[in-house]
Scaffold this motif. Structure first.
Motif, PDB file in Angstrom:
ATOM      1  N   ARG A  83      -7.400  57.711   7.029  1.00 44.12           N
ATOM      2  CA  ARG A  83      -7.997  58.833   6.306  1.00 44.12           C
ATOM      3  C   ARG A  83      -8.882  59.608   7.269  1.00 44.12           C
ATOM      4  NH1 ARG A  83      -6.223  60.576   1.470  1.00 44.12           N
ATOM      5  NH2 ARG A  83      -8.304  61.037   0.681  1.00 44.12           N
ATOM      6  N   VAL A  84      -8.671  60.907   7.328  1.00 33.83           N
ATOM      7  CA  VAL A  84      -9.480  61.758   8.212  1.00 33.83           C
ATOM      8  C   VAL A  84      -9.911  63.002   7.452  1.00 33.83           C
ATOM      9  CG1 VAL A  84      -8.262  60.953  10.283  1.00 33.83           C
ATOM     10  CG2 VAL A  84      -7.491  63.019   9.127  1.00 33.83           C
ATOM     11  N   ASN A  85     -10.974  63.602   7.901  1.00 31.40           N
ATOM     12  CA  ASN A  85     -11.446  64.849   7.307  1.00 31.40           C
ATOM     13  C   ASN A  85     -10.497  65.987   7.648  1.00 31.40           C
ATOM     14  OD1 ASN A  85     -13.921  63.861   6.133  1.00 31.40           O
ATOM     15  ND2 ASN A  85     -14.815  63.824   8.197  1.00 31.40           N
ATOM     16  N   ILE A  86     -10.285  66.870   6.690  1.00 35.99           N
ATOM     17  CA  ILE A  86      -9.437  68.042   6.938  1.00 35.99           C
ATOM     18  C   ILE A  86      -9.982  68.842   8.113  1.00 35.99           C
ATOM     19  CG2 ILE A  86      -8.640  70.243   5.981  1.00 35.99           C
ATOM     20  CD1 ILE A  86      -8.631  68.877   3.218  1.00 35.99           C
ATOM     21  N   SER A  87     -11.302  68.925   8.209  1.00 42.01           N
ATOM     22  CA  SER A  87     -11.929  69.716   9.273  1.00 42.01           C
ATOM     23  C   SER A  87     -11.665  69.136  10.666  1.00 42.01           C
ATOM     24  CB  SER A  87     -13.436  69.821   9.029  1.00 42.01           C
ATOM     25  OG  SER A  87     -14.008  68.518   8.950  1.00 42.01           O
TER      26      SER A  87
ATOM     27  N   GLY B 276     -12.191  65.826   0.414  1.00 42.42           N
ATOM     28  CA  GLY B 276     -11.882  66.641   1.586  1.00 42.42           C
ATOM     29  C   GLY B 276     -11.192  65.875   2.702  1.00 42.42           C
ATOM     30  N   LYS B 277     -10.548  64.744   2.359  1.00 44.44           N
ATOM     31  CA  LYS B 277      -9.858  63.940   3.365  1.00 44.44           C
ATOM     32  C   LYS B 277      -8.366  63.857   3.063  1.00 44.44           C
ATOM     33  CE  LYS B 277     -13.771  61.015   4.694  1.00 44.44           C
ATOM     34  NZ  LYS B 277     -14.222  59.627   4.901  1.00 44.44           N
ATOM     35  N   VAL B 278      -7.569  63.642   4.109  1.00 45.80           N
ATOM     36  CA  VAL B 278      -6.120  63.486   3.967  1.00 45.80           C
ATOM     37  C   VAL B 278      -5.697  62.220   4.697  1.00 45.80           C
ATOM     38  CG1 VAL B 278      -5.581  65.951   3.726  1.00 45.80           C
ATOM     39  CG2 VAL B 278      -5.761  64.930   6.017  1.00 45.80           C
TER      40      VAL B 278
ATOM     41  N   PRO C 189       0.133  70.955  -3.989  1.00 49.06           N
ATOM     42  CA  PRO C 189       0.881  71.878  -3.116  1.00 49.06           C
ATOM     43  C   PRO C 189       0.013  73.024  -2.591  1.00 49.06           C
ATOM     44  CG  PRO C 189       2.200  71.314  -5.036  1.00 49.06           C
ATOM     45  CD  PRO C 189       0.818  70.772  -5.287  1.00 49.06           C
ATOM     46  N   GLU C 190      -0.855  73.546  -3.446  1.00 50.31           N
ATOM     47  CA  GLU C 190      -1.718  74.651  -3.017  1.00 50.31           C
ATOM     48  C   GLU C 190      -2.667  74.203  -1.902  1.00 50.31           C
ATOM     49  OE1 GLU C 190      -0.043  75.513  -6.902  1.00 50.31           O
ATOM     50  OE2 GLU C 190      -1.129  73.762  -6.132  1.00 50.31           O
ATOM     51  N   LYS C 191      -3.206  72.979  -2.048  1.00 50.04           N
ATOM     52  CA  LYS C 191      -4.111  72.453  -1.017  1.00 50.04           C
ATOM     53  C   LYS C 191      -3.351  72.223   0.288  1.00 50.04           C
ATOM     54  CE  LYS C 191      -8.206  71.103   0.217  1.00 50.04           C
ATOM     55  NZ  LYS C 191      -9.320  72.082   0.253  1.00 50.04           N
ATOM     56  N   ALA C 192      -2.113  71.720   0.195  1.00 53.46           N
ATOM     57  CA  ALA C 192      -1.301  71.500   1.388  1.00 53.46           C
ATOM     58  C   ALA C 192      -1.007  72.812   2.101  1.00 53.46           C
ATOM     59  CB  ALA C 192      -0.004  70.787   1.015  1.00 53.46           C
ATOM     60  N   ARG C 193      -0.689  73.853   1.335  1.00 53.89           N
ATOM     61  CA  ARG C 193      -0.438  75.176   1.926  1.00 53.89           C
ATOM     62  C   ARG C 193      -1.700  75.704   2.619  1.00 53.89           C
ATOM     63  NH1 ARG C 193       5.001  76.508   2.294  1.00 53.89           N
ATOM     64  NH2 ARG C 193       6.078  76.072   0.326  1.00 53.89           N
ATOM     65  N   GLU C 194      -2.818  75.431   2.033  1.00 50.21           N
ATOM     66  CA  GLU C 194      -4.094  75.866   2.613  1.00 50.21           C
ATOM     67  C   GLU C 194      -4.313  75.206   3.977  1.00 50.21           C
ATOM     68  OE1 GLU C 194      -8.652  74.907   1.491  1.00 50.21           O
ATOM     69  OE2 GLU C 194      -7.451  75.680  -0.184  1.00 50.21           O
ATOM     70  N   ILE C 195      -3.976  73.909   4.069  1.00 53.27           N
ATOM     71  CA  ILE C 195      -4.119  73.182   5.342  1.00 53.27           C
ATOM     72  C   ILE C 195      -3.129  73.724   6.385  1.00 53.27           C
ATOM     73  CG2 ILE C 195      -3.800  70.918   6.443  1.00 53.27           C
ATOM     74  CD1 ILE C 195      -4.811  69.688   3.787  1.00 53.27           C
ATOM     75  N   ILE C 196      -1.890  73.985   5.937  1.00 56.51           N
ATOM     76  CA  ILE C 196      -0.890  74.581   6.841  1.00 56.51           C
ATOM     77  C   ILE C 196      -1.415  75.899   7.405  1.00 56.51           C
ATOM     78  CG2 ILE C 196       1.309  75.824   6.843  1.00 56.51           C
ATOM     79  CD1 ILE C 196       2.376  73.274   6.749  1.00 56.51           C
ATOM     80  N   ASP C 197      -2.033  76.705   6.566  1.00 53.83           N
ATOM     81  CA  ASP C 197      -2.539  78.010   7.013  1.00 53.83           C
ATOM     82  C   ASP C 197      -3.630  77.862   8.061  1.00 53.83           C
ATOM     83  OD1 ASP C 197      -0.788  79.442   5.462  1.00 53.83           O
ATOM     84  OD2 ASP C 197      -2.164  79.690   3.773  1.00 53.83           O
ATOM     85  N   GLN C 198      -4.325  76.729   8.078  1.00 51.90           N
ATOM     86  CA  GLN C 198      -5.345  76.484   9.100  1.00 51.90           C
ATOM     87  C   GLN C 198      -4.727  76.022  10.427  1.00 51.90           C
ATOM     88  OE1 GLN C 198      -8.356  73.731   7.665  1.00 51.90           O
ATOM     89  NE2 GLN C 198      -8.427  74.719   5.655  1.00 51.90           N
ATOM     90  N   LEU C 199      -3.642  75.232  10.313  1.00 48.82           N
ATOM     91  CA  LEU C 199      -3.072  74.599  11.500  1.00 48.82           C
ATOM     92  C   LEU C 199      -1.990  75.414  12.199  1.00 48.82           C
ATOM     93  CD1 LEU C 199      -2.674  70.911  10.181  1.00 48.82           C
ATOM     94  CD2 LEU C 199      -4.607  71.894  11.452  1.00 48.82           C
TER      95      LEU C 199
END
Length: 324
Positions: A300-304, A286-288, A236-246
């Protein structure tokens, strides 16, 4: 026997009954543009040809309001008045026909679901007119009108106001009353056509049925949903981190309730084009997993790379590029 119909809505303006004045609610949004077109032209330093677009409420006392939101007494219009040099209006008319049809077809609902309906009987102010019709569940119906309104509106405003609203053309060194090409969309009808075509109850290979709203990505309210595979282990923490980027680029949702399959179905039902799933491997590589709504394919793609992949598809620019 003939009847007198009240096609416009009237009301009273004024706080007291004695001093009130009868006025009418507008049956179209165009006239405000005509009255102010010189203000826009001068402050924007516009040269003909140029257009002014507006969105707003219009009111018509329809004899029969029917077919859900297709025909209403209070509705929303998007209109553009495109001002051209007299004598060139019938050159611009087919160009706007083509451009507007391209816009509708860019939504991806199939060219076979659209057609032109050219008018044989013209309004007294027009010298060309056509409708763009869309195949609704109840047949082909108008969603947009394109009209060559000549100089009727501007000349009438000039006549009854007693004020010159002619345009001075620096190229020809003459003043004239421009001619106008109008494009007019009913927003409610546009919404209805999109919802009718986008909604599907799809049979899957495993025998299940999924409800999916295949909205054009640029029009979908939620562009992306980010989901942790489970509600523990730092996902969940990692997902929130991705949301904060997008979240600064497009509208995102976070969802962690129920199984991942049920969450996918929820997003399908509201038309979310992309789902991003964070799993245990994400923490190390580092992929989702990026899932596509219409095909249900996953990769599968890189978060970046997420922002670039999604934004290219969901921005309104992706639609506008198709008009080139």
């Amino acid at each position: 026997m003939p009847y007198q119909f009240n096609l416009m809505f009237s009301t009273e303006m004024g706080a007291s009954a004695d001093a009130s004045m009868k006025i009418y609610l507008r049956p179209e949004t165009a006239q405000g543009i005509f009255v102010n077109y010189l203000n826009v032209q001068k402050t924007g330093r516009m040269k003909i040809p140029f257009g002014i677009a507006q969105i707003g409420k219009a009111f018509r006392n329809e004899i029969v309001a029917r077919q859900f939101i297709f025909r209403m007494r209070e509705f929303e219009q998007m209109e553009m008045q495109f001002f051209v040099q007299p004598g060139t209006e019938l050159e611009w008319f087919p160009k706007w026909k083509e451009t507007r049809m391209k816009w509708h077809q860019a939504l991806g609902f199939g060219a076979e679901n659209y057609r032109f309906h050219d008018h044989d009987k013209l309004a007294h102010y027009a010298n060309a007119a056509t409708d763009i019709e869309f195949k609704m569940p109840f047949g082909f119906k108008e969603v947009e009108g394109i009209h060559s309104r000549t100089n009727f509106d501007l000349s009438q405003h000039e006549k009854y106001s007693g004020k010159s609203i002619k345009y001075f053309d620096p190229q020809t060194n003459e003043s004239y009353t421009p001619y106008v090409i109008e494009t007019s969309i009913g927003v409610d009808r546009m919404f209805l056509s999109i919802m009718c075509h986008a909604f599907e109850e799809e049979k899957l290979e495993n025998g299940e049925t999924r409800t999916v709203l295949k909205l054009p990505a640029a029009l979908a309210p939620v562009k992306c949903a980010v989901m942790p595979l489970v509600k523990k282990d730092g996902l969940p923490e990692k997902a929130r981190e991705i949301i904060d980027q997008l979240k600064f680029h497009f509208n995102c949702q976070y969802d962690e309730k129920d199984s991942i399959g049920k969450r996918y179905r929820r997003q399908d039902a509201i038309g979310t084009p992309y789902c991003v799933t964070v799993d245990h491997d994400t923490l190390t590589d580092g992929k989702v997993t990026l899932r596509f709504r219409d095909t249900m394919e996953q990769e599968r793609v890189n978060i970046s790379d997420l922002n670039a992949i999604i934004e290219d598809k969901v921005s309104i620019a992706s639609l506008l590029k198709k008009l080139q």
